[in-house]
Scaffold this active site. Structure first.
Site, short mmCIF file in Angstrom:
data_model
loop_
_atom_site.label_atom_id
_atom_site.label_comp_id
_atom_site.label_asym_id
_atom_site.label_seq_id
_atom_site.Cartn_x
_atom_site.Cartn_y
_atom_site.Cartn_z
N PRO A 388 3.76 3.14 7.17
CA PRO A 388 3.87 2.70 8.36
C PRO A 388 3.15 1.56 9.01
CG PRO A 388 3.43 5.14 8.32
CD PRO A 388 3.42 4.35 7.15
N SER A 389 3.39 0.78 10.03
CA SER A 389 2.45 -0.14 10.49
C SER A 389 1.20 0.20 10.94
CB SER A 389 3.22 -0.87 11.94
OG SER A 389 4.18 -1.40 11.44
N GLY A 390 0.15 -0.61 10.68
CA GLY A 390 -1.09 -0.32 10.98
C GLY A 390 -1.83 0.68 10.10
N GLY A 391 -1.22 0.80 8.89
CA GLY A 391 -1.58 1.62 7.72
C GLY A 391 -2.74 0.89 6.80
N GLY A 392 -3.15 -0.29 7.19
CA GLY A 392 -4.19 -1.04 6.16
C GLY A 392 -3.44 -1.81 5.07
N LYS A 393 -2.21 -2.10 4.95
CA LYS A 393 -1.89 -2.86 4.16
C LYS A 393 -2.02 -4.32 3.98
CE LYS A 393 2.73 -2.13 5.38
NZ LYS A 393 2.35 -1.19 6.56
N THR A 394 -2.15 -4.94 5.18
CA THR A 394 -2.51 -6.44 5.22
C THR A 394 -3.91 -6.61 4.94
OG1 THR A 394 -0.52 -7.13 6.56
CG2 THR A 394 -2.84 -8.54 6.68
N GLU A 517 5.07 -9.18 3.69
CA GLU A 517 6.23 -9.21 4.45
C GLU A 517 7.00 -10.68 4.44
OE1 GLU A 517 7.03 -6.73 5.84
OE2 GLU A 517 5.18 -5.56 6.36
#
Length: 617
Positions: A388-394, A517
């Site tokens: 999910p967005s905001g999970g810390g990937k970037t 992305e």
């Protein structure tokens, strides 16, 4: 001492304020000294300025003799010739002095700007997270300009003014010490006016510089995103923000004008009063025979050689207050802790497994982004990071790029922590393609070759463009590879910018590839072309991919699922379908939407879901 009490210094100002002012002045002098201005040029410029002043000191004495010996029948040609010579020497010496001091000032500012620019390029990314671009630009342009103005425009007048004042007073003491003592009565009155107003000017100047920096930040932000402003209908909103900055600068300008309005008339009043007193007293002494008419005229001329330099010296101290305020901000930037891109070992072979072990990270202490993240990215394989967005990937990618440092845990390449390698060496082995590939104003050729420290042949350039599927659209442009792309590549489409970014990464030939992305903002047609280019780029490289569209990573060698900063699943696409409920939900929602390409995968998703339900039952 209680908190509401402030200890005062000898001047009546708070001790802390005295300390700050002295520190500011010392910092200013050190900043100038660190630029190592030419001592020979400074000495020559000041010497010429002194010649100008000394020549001017002889004029009243020649005038005195000319008046005392004046008659229609006997004009003293020698005195007139000396007057003309003194005027000529003044003009020539002043011209050279002004040029040399301007040259010195420009050189000092160029050195300060060079140091600032070098510093800004090696400051870590967190600095730019907390400082607006416009504010930083203001340090480079406005603050350094204030320093330049002090040196090139006011330094010479300050030195020559002092010499003129001291020289004139010395001569006046020999000429008529009684009238000179009358002149001295104006000094305490002048100081009583200038000192408090000078302190006010310092505060005003510092506030003006701060507001100028804020206003520059607003301008930089709005003008760089003018299309967003217009598409959002926010012209009025941004006008109000800008107007607030303009109003604040106006208020500081009015305050400065108020101080100057007080300085000018008050000094004029003191001068006119002094002139009246000197002329009256001098007239009495002339009529009594104690003073000749020529001596009175000379006295008045020397008086003017004191009055005008006093105003110049006053202006110097006003400008000095501004320069000290500007210096405080420049020095604060120069004192910041910086990165050393070349400190550490040189990485020669990055074709090794990347290990992420027990990683903890938070931008703010009370808001952790990553918690105990551990996984391995095998060399030459594709590791996808989804969730999910905001999970810390970037954020994880930012740690891999070493933009930030984790609060706990380590990232290793093989057996060595990546911090053991120099930043330059580590990053030179990484190819990064983001969601919005950054494009700089310039040509397509410039953007593809950007960052390489070697010459790129035309054949290499065209091969990289072809592998990135960028050669087709480039060949259709009127100027081909020499086409100007505009600010941030505005003349190109999103897909074209992405393909130029991929060509740039191909030309670097990195052993580690990071895709953030890279196709998420593209239409289906552009996505297909870019995905083919990415497949070319990924061959034989250790690849980490962030993706929201699972269709782009179903064939990855392993998929890491991150939720709220924690890894909750790892494995292949098929394994996660069977073992991870949220991943299966993602896959079911996304892959069934693909009519053609994802049809076979959708069947797998359904079958895996049925199998999981059967097992649980």
């Amino acid at each position: 001492m209680s908190n509401d009490q402030t200890e005062l210094g000898p001047s009546g100002k708070p001790k802390e304020a005295v300390k700050v002012t002295k520190q500011g002045f010392r910092r200013f002098l050190k900043l100038i000294a660190d630029t190592k201005p030419s001592k020979a040029w400074i000495a020559a410029a000041l010497s010429l300025s002194l010649v100008t002043t000394v020549a001017g000191l002889f004029v009243p004495m020649f005038t005195k003799n000319l008046i005392d010996q004046f008659s229609k029948d006997s004009l003293n040609v020698t005195i007139i010739a000396f007057l003309a010579l003194a005027a000529a020497v003044q003009a020539v010496a002043a011209g050279f002095a002004i040029y040399m001091l301007n040259r010195i000032g420009q050189n000092v500012v160029a050195n300060i700007r060079d140091r600032l620019w070098k510093k800004l390029l090696v400051l870590p990314v967190p600095y730019y997270d907390t400082h607006q671009t416009g504010d930083t630009i203001s340090r480079m342009t406005n603050d350094t300009g204030v320093v330049k103005g002090l040196i090139s425009e006011h330094m010479a007048t300050f030195v020559t003014g002092l010499v003129s004042i001291i020289g004139s007073i010395t001569i006046l003491l020999f000429l008529d010490w009684q009238m000179t003592l009358v002149l001295f009565t104006a000094i305490p009155l002048t100081m009583a006016i200038l000192m408090p107003l000078g302190r006010q000017m310092h505060n005003i100047a510092k506030g003006t510089q701060d507001e100028t920096a804020k206003f520059t930040a607003v301008l930089s932000q709005v003008l760089s995103e003018i299309r967003l402003v217009k598409s959002s209908g926010s012209e009025q909103l941004e006008y109000e923000r800008g107007r607030q900055g303009i109003t604040a600068l106006f208020r500081f300008g009015v305050k400065e004008g108020r101080v100057q309005a007080m300085v000018g008339p008050l000094m004029t009043f003191v001068i006119m009063t002094l002139l009246v007193v000197i002329i009256g007293y001098g007239g009495v002494r002339v009529s009594s025979g104690e003073l000749t008419a020529g001596e009175l005229v000379a006295f008045l001329l020397y008086l003017f050689q004191i009055i005008f330099p006093v105003s110049q010296v006053t202006m110097f101290f006003t400008q000095l207050q501004k320069a000290v305020g500007a210096t405080e901000r420049i020095v604060a930037t120069l004192d910041l802790k910086e990165e050393d891109p070349y400190a550490g070992n040189t990485l020669t072979d990055a074709a090794q497994t990347i290990y992420v072990e027990g990683l903890h990270f938070a931008y703010n202490e009370d808001e952790p982004i990553l918690r105990d993240v551990s996984f391995a990215a095998p060399s030459g394989k594709v590791t996808a990071i989804v969730g999910p967005s905001g999970g810390g990937k970037t954020t994880l990618f930012s740690l891999l790029e070493r933009y930030y440092h984790p609060q706990a845990g380590v990232i290793r390449l093989g057996d060595e922590p990546i911090d053991a390698y120099s930043l330059y060496s580590w990053r030179s082995h990484i190819g990064y393609v983001s969601q919005e590939s950054p494009i700089l104003a310039g040509t397509i050729r410039y953007n593809i070759c950007y960052g390489l420290d070697r010459d790129v042949s035309e054949e290499e350039l065209r091969r990289a463009a072809a592998m990135a599927y960028a050669d087709t659209f480039i060949s259709e442009l009127p100027d081909g590879y020499d086409t100007e792309v505009g600010e941030r590549g505005i003349k190109l489409s999103g897909g074209q910018r992405q393909r130029i970014g991929i060509a740039r990464a191909l030309l670097r030939d990195p052993q580690i590839l990071m895709l953030d992305e890279a196709t998420s903002s593209l239409d289906s047609k552009s996505e297909g072309v870019v995905q083919q280019a990415l497949n070319n780029l990924m061959q034989g490289r250790t690849t980490l991919v962030i993706a929201h569209r699972l269709s782009t990573v179903v064939d990855a060698d392993q998929i890491i699922f991150i939720e709220k900063g924690t890894i909750t699943g790892a494995g292949t696409h098929e394994e996660l379908l069977e073992t991870h409920d949220l991943y299966r939900e993602f896959a079911t929602h996304q892959l069934r939407l693909n009519d053609g390409e994802g049809a076979e995968t959708a069947v797998k998703v359904t079958a895996a879901g049925d199998k999981a339900v059967s097992t649980r039952g």
